[in-house]
Design a protein around this motif. Sequence first.
Motif, PDB file in Angstrom:
ATOM      1  N   VAL A 100      -3.848  -9.309   3.589  1.00  8.75           N
ATOM      2  CA  VAL A 100      -4.954  -8.363   3.724  1.00  8.75           C
ATOM      3  C   VAL A 100      -4.735  -7.190   2.761  1.00  8.75           C
ATOM      4  N   HIS A 128     -12.249  -4.982   4.790  1.00  7.68           N
ATOM      5  CA  HIS A 128     -11.080  -5.298   3.976  1.00  7.68           C
ATOM      6  C   HIS A 128     -11.232  -6.723   3.430  1.00  7.68           C
ATOM      7  N   TYR A 139      -9.380  -5.080  10.583  1.00  8.42           N
ATOM      8  CA  TYR A 139      -9.486  -4.772   9.157  1.00  8.42           C
ATOM      9  C   TYR A 139     -10.922  -4.958   8.674  1.00  8.42           C
ATOM     10  N   LYS A 140     -11.818  -4.166   9.250  1.00 11.62           N
ATOM     11  CA  LYS A 140     -13.215  -4.202   8.827  1.00 11.62           C
ATOM     12  C   LYS A 140     -13.328  -3.723   7.378  1.00 11.62           C
ATOM     13  N   LEU A 191      -8.563 -10.352  13.160  1.00 13.63           N
ATOM     14  CA  LEU A 191      -8.322  -9.755  11.841  1.00 13.63           C
ATOM     15  C   LEU A 191      -9.528  -8.976  11.334  1.00 13.63           C
ATOM     16  N   THR A 192     -10.716  -9.560  11.432  1.00 18.62           N
ATOM     17  CA  THR A 192     -11.899  -8.890  10.885  1.00 18.62           C
ATOM     18  C   THR A 192     -12.346  -7.707  11.741  1.00 18.62           C
ATOM     19  N   PHE A 213      -9.340 -10.263   2.490  1.00 13.81           N
ATOM     20  CA  PHE A 213      -8.114 -10.989   2.780  1.00 13.81           C
ATOM     21  C   PHE A 213      -8.158 -12.354   2.099  1.00 13.81           C
ATOM     22  N   VAL A 260      -1.782  -4.603   2.752  1.00 11.75           N
ATOM     23  CA  VAL A 260      -1.588  -3.832   3.979  1.00 11.75           C
ATOM     24  C   VAL A 260      -1.153  -4.702   5.161  1.00 11.75           C
ATOM     25  N   ALA A 261      -1.243  -6.040   5.025  1.00 13.71           N
ATOM     26  CA  ALA A 261      -0.840  -6.889   6.144  1.00 13.71           C
ATOM     27  C   ALA A 261      -0.548  -8.309   5.681  1.00 13.71           C
ATOM     28  N   ARG A 277      -0.124   3.327   3.524  1.00 10.32           N
ATOM     29  CA  ARG A 277      -0.251   2.603   4.792  1.00 10.32           C
ATOM     30  C   ARG A 277       0.867   1.606   5.032  1.00 10.32           C
ATOM     31  N   HIS A 295       0.836  -1.208   0.000  1.00  8.90           N
ATOM     32  CA  HIS A 295       0.000   0.000   0.000  1.00  8.90           C
ATOM     33  C   HIS A 295       0.871   1.258   0.000  1.00  8.90           C
ATOM     34  N   ALA A 340      -6.211  -3.372   0.971  1.00 13.89           N
ATOM     35  CA  ALA A 340      -7.029  -2.162   1.071  1.00 13.89           C
ATOM     36  C   ALA A 340      -6.953  -1.419  -0.252  1.00 13.89           C
TER      37      ALA A 340
END
Length: 204
Positions: free
Chosen positions: A184, A160, A157-158, A153-154, A162, A195-196, A70, A67, A186
């Motif tokens: 994950v 988002h 990272y709402k 995670l959820t 994955f 982003v992750a 981020r 990203h 975005a």
Amino acid sequence: MPNSKTYLLLWILAPISVYATFGPEDSGDYLSNTTVTPSQQQVMQDAIYIKQALAYKNYQAVAPLIHPTRGVRFSMYAYVDLKSDKVFSRAQFTQYLKASKIKFTWGQQDGTGDLYITPLPAYLTAWVDASKYQATAPTINQFQGFGNSLNNLTDIYKNHDFVEFYHPGSDKYSGMDWRAIRLVFADYKGKPYLVAIVSDQWTI
């Protein structure tokens, strides 16, 4: 909705400067029983590319998909820790791949509590270890691995998307040596970015 063969063709026809093929395609039939949007199809495509790049230790190939604002977060276990997880910008990720003698504290190892301290390339090779998932069909927005570690995670990272790659473990250990990595994404200016990278495994 395209079938897996169509999806594979689309991936092969993607710009070669970004989507070079690193090894066997493992998308499986993840689309067959799942309703996905065009954006999620792109997420899956990017996730497969990233996983393959990691598996073949072509870490620099991941950088363009990080990203732009981020950066990318690394979580050792299912619990995403906003205070202690390492987060690198795209530039830092590239820098620390080259400066392979610089070590980071990634977190505490389950069971012993020992700090896991190692350079970025070694973390990607030994801890993320994407080579384990070469024969695994990925899932989008679905968990395959479940352990004792809190999975938030959820929550973090709402809204988002994955993609999870899962290794079921061995018969020798009754599957308790299972592992998973979750990539994950975005959106940024109409395109998904990483982003992750969240790792998961059985914990005590």
